[in-house]
Write a protein that holds these residues in place. Sequence first.
Motif, PDB file in Angstrom:
ATOM      1  N   ARG A  82      -1.829   8.431  -7.801  1.00 31.27           N
ATOM      2  CA  ARG A  82      -1.079   7.701  -8.822  1.00 31.27           C
ATOM      3  C   ARG A  82       0.020   8.576  -9.419  1.00 31.27           C
ATOM      4  O   ARG A  82       1.112   8.104  -9.709  1.00 31.27           O
ATOM      5  N   LEU A  83      -0.285   9.857  -9.607  1.00 31.94           N
ATOM      6  CA  LEU A  83       0.730  10.768 -10.125  1.00 31.94           C
ATOM      7  C   LEU A  83       1.905  10.873  -9.153  1.00 31.94           C
ATOM      8  O   LEU A  83       3.071  10.815  -9.557  1.00 31.94           O
ATOM      9  N   LEU A  84       1.587  11.009  -7.855  1.00 29.13           N
ATOM     10  CA  LEU A  84       2.646  11.088  -6.841  1.00 29.13           C
ATOM     11  C   LEU A  84       3.477   9.803  -6.826  1.00 29.13           C
ATOM     12  O   LEU A  84       4.705   9.845  -6.722  1.00 29.13           O
ATOM     13  N   ALA A  85       2.781   8.660  -6.951  1.00 25.59           N
ATOM     14  CA  ALA A  85       3.495   7.380  -6.969  1.00 25.59           C
ATOM     15  C   ALA A  85       4.389   7.274  -8.196  1.00 25.59           C
ATOM     16  O   ALA A  85       5.518   6.785  -8.112  1.00 25.59           O
ATOM     17  N   THR A  86       3.897   7.764  -9.328  1.00 23.31           N
ATOM     18  CA  THR A  86       4.677   7.707 -10.577  1.00 23.31           C
ATOM     19  C   THR A  86       5.923   8.566 -10.481  1.00 23.31           C
ATOM     20  O   THR A  86       7.009   8.160 -10.899  1.00 23.31           O
ATOM     21  N   ILE A  87       5.782   9.759  -9.898  1.00 18.77           N
ATOM     22  CA  ILE A  87       6.954  10.648  -9.729  1.00 18.77           C
ATOM     23  C   ILE A  87       7.977   9.985  -8.818  1.00 18.77           C
ATOM     24  O   ILE A  87       9.174  10.020  -9.084  1.00 18.77           O
ATOM     25  N   ALA A  88       7.485   9.345  -7.741  1.00 15.80           N
ATOM     26  CA  ALA A  88       8.396   8.678  -6.804  1.00 15.80           C
ATOM     27  C   ALA A  88       9.111   7.510  -7.486  1.00 15.80           C
ATOM     28  O   ALA A  88      10.301   7.280  -7.256  1.00 15.80           O
ATOM     29  N   GLU A  89       8.403   6.779  -8.343  1.00 17.28           N
ATOM     30  CA  GLU A  89       8.987   5.619  -9.032  1.00 17.28           C
ATOM     31  C   GLU A  89      10.047   6.052 -10.049  1.00 17.28           C
ATOM     32  O   GLU A  89      11.068   5.386 -10.214  1.00 17.28           O
ATOM     33  N   LEU A  90       9.790   7.148 -10.734  1.00 18.67           N
ATOM     34  CA  LEU A  90      10.691   7.560 -11.812  1.00 18.67           C
ATOM     35  C   LEU A  90      12.043   8.046 -11.292  1.00 18.67           C
ATOM     36  O   LEU A  90      13.090   7.741 -11.867  1.00 18.67           O
ATOM     37  N   GLY A  91      12.019   8.819 -10.228  1.00 17.66           N
ATOM     38  CA  GLY A  91      13.279   9.349  -9.701  1.00 17.66           C
ATOM     39  C   GLY A  91      13.977  10.209 -10.729  1.00 17.66           C
ATOM     40  O   GLY A  91      13.348  10.906 -11.534  1.00 17.66           O
ATOM     41  N   THR A  92      15.270  10.159 -10.762  1.00 16.22           N
ATOM     42  CA  THR A  92      16.035  10.950 -11.725  1.00 16.22           C
ATOM     43  C   THR A  92      16.794  10.010 -12.659  1.00 16.22           C
ATOM     44  O   THR A  92      16.971   8.828 -12.373  1.00 16.22           O
ATOM     45  N   ARG A  93      17.269  10.573 -13.778  1.00 14.91           N
ATOM     46  CA  ARG A  93      18.027   9.758 -14.751  1.00 14.91           C
ATOM     47  C   ARG A  93      19.427   9.450 -14.227  1.00 14.91           C
ATOM     48  O   ARG A  93      20.057  10.264 -13.600  1.00 14.91           O
ATOM     49  N   LEU A 117       0.822  -1.207   0.000  1.00 19.07           N
ATOM     50  CA  LEU A 117       0.000   0.000   0.000  1.00 19.07           C
ATOM     51  C   LEU A 117       0.856   1.257   0.000  1.00 19.07           C
ATOM     52  O   LEU A 117       0.560   2.232  -0.687  1.00 19.07           O
ATOM     53  N   GLY A 118       1.948   1.222   0.758  1.00 16.14           N
ATOM     54  CA  GLY A 118       2.802   2.404   0.844  1.00 16.14           C
ATOM     55  C   GLY A 118       3.407   2.781  -0.497  1.00 16.14           C
ATOM     56  O   GLY A 118       3.596   3.945  -0.798  1.00 16.14           O
ATOM     57  N   LYS A 119       3.711   1.766  -1.334  1.00 20.22           N
ATOM     58  CA  LYS A 119       4.293   2.058  -2.639  1.00 20.22           C
ATOM     59  C   LYS A 119       3.216   2.505  -3.626  1.00 20.22           C
ATOM     60  O   LYS A 119       3.460   3.298  -4.527  1.00 20.22           O
ATOM     61  N   ALA A 120       2.003   1.962  -3.458  1.00 20.69           N
ATOM     62  CA  ALA A 120       0.944   2.287  -4.405  1.00 20.69           C
ATOM     63  C   ALA A 120       0.457   3.717  -4.247  1.00 20.69           C
ATOM     64  O   ALA A 120       0.091   4.360  -5.211  1.00 20.69           O
ATOM     65  N   PHE A 121       0.451   4.218  -3.001  1.00 19.33           N
ATOM     66  CA  PHE A 121      -0.096   5.556  -2.773  1.00 19.33           C
ATOM     67  C   PHE A 121       0.855   6.395  -1.919  1.00 19.33           C
ATOM     68  O   PHE A 121       0.519   6.784  -0.803  1.00 19.33           O
ATOM     69  N   PRO A 122       2.042   6.684  -2.415  1.00 21.49           N
ATOM     70  CA  PRO A 122       2.956   7.508  -1.603  1.00 21.49           C
ATOM     71  C   PRO A 122       2.558   8.975  -1.688  1.00 21.49           C
ATOM     72  O   PRO A 122       2.600   9.579  -2.743  1.00 21.49           O
ATOM     73  N   PHE A 162      15.063  26.822 -14.415  1.00 24.98           N
ATOM     74  CA  PHE A 162      14.534  25.749 -13.558  1.00 24.98           C
ATOM     75  C   PHE A 162      14.800  24.424 -14.266  1.00 24.98           C
ATOM     76  O   PHE A 162      14.253  24.162 -15.328  1.00 24.98           O
ATOM     77  N   ALA A 163      15.673  23.618 -13.699  1.00 24.83           N
ATOM     78  CA  ALA A 163      16.043  22.343 -14.326  1.00 24.83           C
ATOM     79  C   ALA A 163      15.190  21.229 -13.736  1.00 24.83           C
ATOM     80  O   ALA A 163      15.533  20.660 -12.690  1.00 24.83           O
ATOM     81  N   PRO A 164      14.061  20.894 -14.367  1.00 29.31           N
ATOM     82  CA  PRO A 164      13.168  19.889 -13.782  1.00 29.31           C
ATOM     83  C   PRO A 164      13.757  18.483 -13.857  1.00 29.31           C
ATOM     84  O   PRO A 164      14.436  18.125 -14.822  1.00 29.31           O
ATOM     85  N   GLU A 165      13.475  17.709 -12.804  1.00 25.07           N
ATOM     86  CA  GLU A 165      13.833  16.291 -12.827  1.00 25.07           C
ATOM     87  C   GLU A 165      12.708  15.465 -13.454  1.00 25.07           C
ATOM     88  O   GLU A 165      12.951  14.397 -14.015  1.00 25.07           O
ATOM     89  N   VAL A 166      11.478  15.987 -13.351  1.00 26.39           N
ATOM     90  CA  VAL A 166      10.301  15.327 -13.920  1.00 26.39           C
ATOM     91  C   VAL A 166       9.457  16.394 -14.616  1.00 26.39           C
ATOM     92  O   VAL A 166       9.262  17.486 -14.064  1.00 26.39           O
ATOM     93  N   ALA A 167       8.970  16.101 -15.813  1.00 26.96           N
ATOM     94  CA  ALA A 167       8.076  17.019 -16.526  1.00 26.96           C
ATOM     95  C   ALA A 167       6.764  16.295 -16.815  1.00 26.96           C
ATOM     96  O   ALA A 167       6.755  15.207 -17.401  1.00 26.96           O
ATOM     97  N   VAL A 168       5.652  16.920 -16.381  1.00 27.19           N
ATOM     98  CA  VAL A 168       4.310  16.379 -16.610  1.00 27.19           C
ATOM     99  C   VAL A 168       3.690  17.193 -17.737  1.00 27.19           C
ATOM    100  O   VAL A 168       3.391  18.382 -17.559  1.00 27.19           O
ATOM    101  N   LEU A 169       3.502  16.573 -18.907  1.00 32.18           N
ATOM    102  CA  LEU A 169       3.106  17.325 -20.098  1.00 32.18           C
ATOM    103  C   LEU A 169       1.720  16.900 -20.590  1.00 32.18           C
ATOM    104  O   LEU A 169       1.483  15.716 -20.873  1.00 32.18           O
ATOM    105  N   ASP A 170       0.827  17.890 -20.725  1.00 27.30           N
ATOM    106  CA  ASP A 170      -0.429  17.661 -21.437  1.00 27.30           C
ATOM    107  C   ASP A 170      -0.086  17.525 -22.921  1.00 27.30           C
ATOM    108  O   ASP A 170       0.661  18.332 -23.469  1.00 27.30           O
ATOM    109  N   LEU A 171      -0.641  16.500 -23.576  1.00 26.19           N
ATOM    110  CA  LEU A 171      -0.292  16.277 -24.986  1.00 26.19           C
ATOM    111  C   LEU A 171      -0.990  17.258 -25.923  1.00 26.19           C
ATOM    112  O   LEU A 171      -0.465  17.594 -26.985  1.00 26.19           O
ATOM    113  N   GLY A 172      -2.184  17.723 -25.534  1.00 22.07           N
ATOM    114  CA  GLY A 172      -2.961  18.580 -26.430  1.00 22.07           C
ATOM    115  C   GLY A 172      -2.693  20.058 -26.219  1.00 22.07           C
ATOM    116  O   GLY A 172      -3.621  20.855 -26.062  1.00 22.07           O
TER     117      GLY A 172
END
Length: 511
Positions: A500-511, A383-388, A436-446
Amino acid sequence: MMLAALKRPIETPELFRLLVASVRDYAIFMLDPEGHVATWNAGAERFKGYAAHEIIGRHFSAFYPESEIKAGKCEHELEVAARVGRFEDEGWRLRKDGSQFWANVVISAVRDDSGTLVGFSKVTRDLTERKNNEEERAARLAAEQANRSKDEFLAMLGHELRNPLAPIVTALQLIKLRGDTTFAREHAVIERQVEHLLHLVEDLLDVSRVSSGRIELRKATVDLRATIAKAVEIATPLFERQEHRLELEVPATAFLVEADEPRLVQVVANLLTNAAKYTEPGGQVWLAMRHVGETIEIEVRDTGIGIGPDLLPHVFELFVQGHQTSERSTGGLGLGLTLASALVRLHGGVITAASAGLGHGSRFTVALPAAAGPPAAKPVTPLGKAFPLHGEARRVLIVDDNEDARLLLSEILQAAGHEVQTAHDGIQALEVIESFAPEVAVLDLGLPVMDGYELAQHLRAREHPPRLIALSGYGQAADRQRTSEAGFDRHLVKPVDVRRLLATIAELGTR
């Protein structure tokens, strides 16, 4: 002498006459200069139904519908043929019995050696079969185009509805995170109605996917008892509001099928909610499951308003609904049963409806092929990983031209501990990343001007590119494949679940 007479060749004019007379695939005959039938062949008799003695001497207008005779069509055809030598046309012609056939007609002027008009030759072909095939093909193409247009409209409608719903859902989640109970009752009402809207949107999109064959089932061996438990959990709030009694008849032994479990949950939940909607408050609903030979049957029965005999054959058709009160308390778009039927069919099963009539309740039965073997084990996500809600702080860039969605997402990510910058389009985003050097970018496609794909290309070209998350109203396999090929690390569908967005950001981390 007699042998010599038998071997004497037939004169050419007589041979030609015999040839024309014997042709059965074309009506070939002569008209006198005024349009009266002068000769008749076997093909003419077969097409038009007249014997030679019945038609010779009659005017050829006998083959034309009354409306064309009155319009002077016969005279016009002869006049053109006499003037230019030939007239050709296609149209409906009459047989002796009054039936019609589609004919190709060629009328040619016949003149003697001095150029005097002595009559007309008329050759007719029966093209009724070709005409019918063309009409059937045109009707089929029109129906296919109508279906494509309908599917495109439903997909577009679902996408357009998702866009304004996204910031509403995000705002509701933000209120929850803040723990503000000042407007708890109003918040609960909005949340409930937004959830209802989301279900309608998903039904619209699912109907479109099924209609166009875009649903891919992910099958595994499933115990239907667990499926029913999940469906009951979904339907329970509606049963509680309506004060219905739900009785379950589910044996203790496993009931195994090869299925996409989330889709079967959707089918059973639709049947339960449908029963609840069309049953007066305080009613009763039964759900039973049983083995019948090589199949497993799930039956949902209720004490509701029932289905009239005129509606019963059509209950699984798109947008068909039962009787509604003036307040439309049951709601919905008439999509649930259509979707349930299509999903059951994709699983190799059948769904049927029965009712003794209005006021006598309804019964829906799903029959699915039984499977052998143990159900597939499913990995359990902690649960902790699914909803951080918190994790290592990241620098996050949000690019969305919907201001409400952009600002609310920013506020929530900041509340979770992330450093956030926003931009309303690709041009502004490229300006923001200079400082601002983002580590994660959340982009709307449209996005306007520069869409999310082009912006992603610019971001990936940087020395230290951010991880990329695509936000889109479209979530089919082809859509996800396109974003993956464009370099996006994740594809999230609007309205995005903040957890889910928060969990995805946590999973991705940095390159």
